[in-house]
Design an enzyme around this catalytic site. Structure first.
Site, PDB file in Angstrom:
ATOM      1  N   GLU A 119       3.145 121.986  41.088  1.00 31.47           N
ATOM      2  CA  GLU A 119       2.997 120.965  42.267  1.00 31.47           C
ATOM      3  C   GLU A 119       1.108 120.211  41.705  1.00 31.47           C
ATOM      4  O   GLU A 119       0.745 119.195  41.291  1.00 31.47           O
ATOM      5  CB  GLU A 119       2.174 121.384  43.172  1.00 31.47           C
ATOM      6  CG  GLU A 119       1.872 120.599  44.434  1.00 31.47           C
ATOM      7  CD  GLU A 119       1.893 121.453  45.653  1.00 31.47           C
ATOM      8  OE1 GLU A 119       1.238 120.430  46.933  1.00 31.47           O
ATOM      9  OE2 GLU A 119       2.511 122.659  46.040  1.00 31.47           O
ATOM     10  N   HIS A 120       0.483 121.621  41.151  1.00 32.27           N
ATOM     11  CA  HIS A 120      -0.750 120.662  40.945  1.00 32.27           C
ATOM     12  C   HIS A 120      -1.052 121.401  39.419  1.00 32.27           C
ATOM     13  O   HIS A 120      -0.427 122.822  39.315  1.00 32.27           O
ATOM     14  CB  HIS A 120      -2.200 120.783  41.533  1.00 32.27           C
ATOM     15  CG  HIS A 120      -2.134 121.524  42.982  1.00 32.27           C
ATOM     16  ND1 HIS A 120      -2.683 120.531  43.198  1.00 32.27           N
ATOM     17  CD2 HIS A 120      -1.648 121.687  44.015  1.00 32.27           C
ATOM     18  CE1 HIS A 120      -2.227 119.979  44.730  1.00 32.27           C
ATOM     19  NE2 HIS A 120      -1.843 121.307  45.008  1.00 32.27           N
TER      20      HIS A 120
ATOM     21  N   HIS B 207      37.704 100.238  41.009  1.00 38.57           N
ATOM     22  CA  HIS B 207      37.275  99.964  40.080  1.00 38.57           C
ATOM     23  C   HIS B 207      38.067  99.383  38.739  1.00 38.57           C
ATOM     24  O   HIS B 207      37.795  98.922  38.031  1.00 38.57           O
ATOM     25  CB  HIS B 207      36.361 101.068  39.992  1.00 38.57           C
ATOM     26  CG  HIS B 207      35.091 100.939  41.215  1.00 38.57           C
ATOM     27  ND1 HIS B 207      35.242 100.711  42.072  1.00 38.57           N
ATOM     28  CD2 HIS B 207      33.786 101.171  41.212  1.00 38.57           C
ATOM     29  CE1 HIS B 207      34.547 100.659  43.327  1.00 38.57           C
ATOM     30  NE2 HIS B 207      33.097 100.974  42.116  1.00 38.57           N
TER      31      HIS B 207
END
Length: 190
Positions: A68-69, A161
């Site tokens: 995170e840090h 498709h």
């Protein structure tokens, strides 16, 4: 249950030992609850000091960990920055402390946690912007790509498709008049 994690990767055994020796002083300066929390995180399965056998191994760990840090306390932090691919926030140099970034510096503090920085980014203005994908194919590109799209569509079980990039489409389009009203050309799908 604690979900936090903290690690300190280094290739320098002396530095690793100095960090280990300094941590108790920080615990003494905290209240009992936060010190217990910190001890649990640093001594748990997701925390601790990582003594890497090489700089490459250290960066492999850093990028797999996806913090995170990420505080890069090296005096050559800017040279190391290109080697960091996965971190929510990267703070460069010994003076770029996490609490300064959290509370006064200004970057987003809404960061990917739990190793999610390997696929996610900090919250930013882009999360509040609506975007659309735009594509255009020439006839030659269509002819090269349609068979692959048809194969994928059939594999996925999306026969409508598959039909929309088949000889059925080609036959219908070749027998139709050219589009003159710009709105006639749109196909909208939800």
């Amino acid at each position: 249950m604690f979900s936090s994690s903290c690690s300190d990767p280094t290739t320098d055994r002396t530095l690793a030992e100095a960090i280990a020796a300094a941590v108790p002083e920080f615990w003494e300066a905290m209240g009992e609850y936060r010190a217990d929390f910190s001890r649990t995180v640093l001594n748990g399965r997701n925390g601790g000091i990582v003594l890497a056998p090489s700089i490459e191994a250290a960066f492999d760990f850093i990028n797999d960990y996806a913090a995170e840090h990420m505080a890069v306390l090296s005096t050559s932090a800017f040279e190391l920055l290109p080697r960091i691919r996965n971190a929510g926030e990267i703070l460069l140099g010994p003076h770029s402390a996490i609490p300064i970034a959290n509370f006064v510096l200004g970057p987003s503090h809404v960061l990917p946690t739990g190793g999610r920085a390997n696929t996610a980014s900090p919250l930013s203005v882009f999360d509040f912007m609506k975007r659309s994908s735009i594509a255009y194919l020439s006839q030659a590109a269509y002819q090269r790509l349609a068979p692959a799209a048809r194969t994928f569509a059939r594999y996925e079980g999306f026969m409508a498709h598959a039909n929309s990039v088949s000889e059925i489409r080609d036959r219908i389009l070749s027998n139709s008049r050219p589009f003159t009203d710009p709105l006639e050309q749109f196909t909208i799908s939800r």
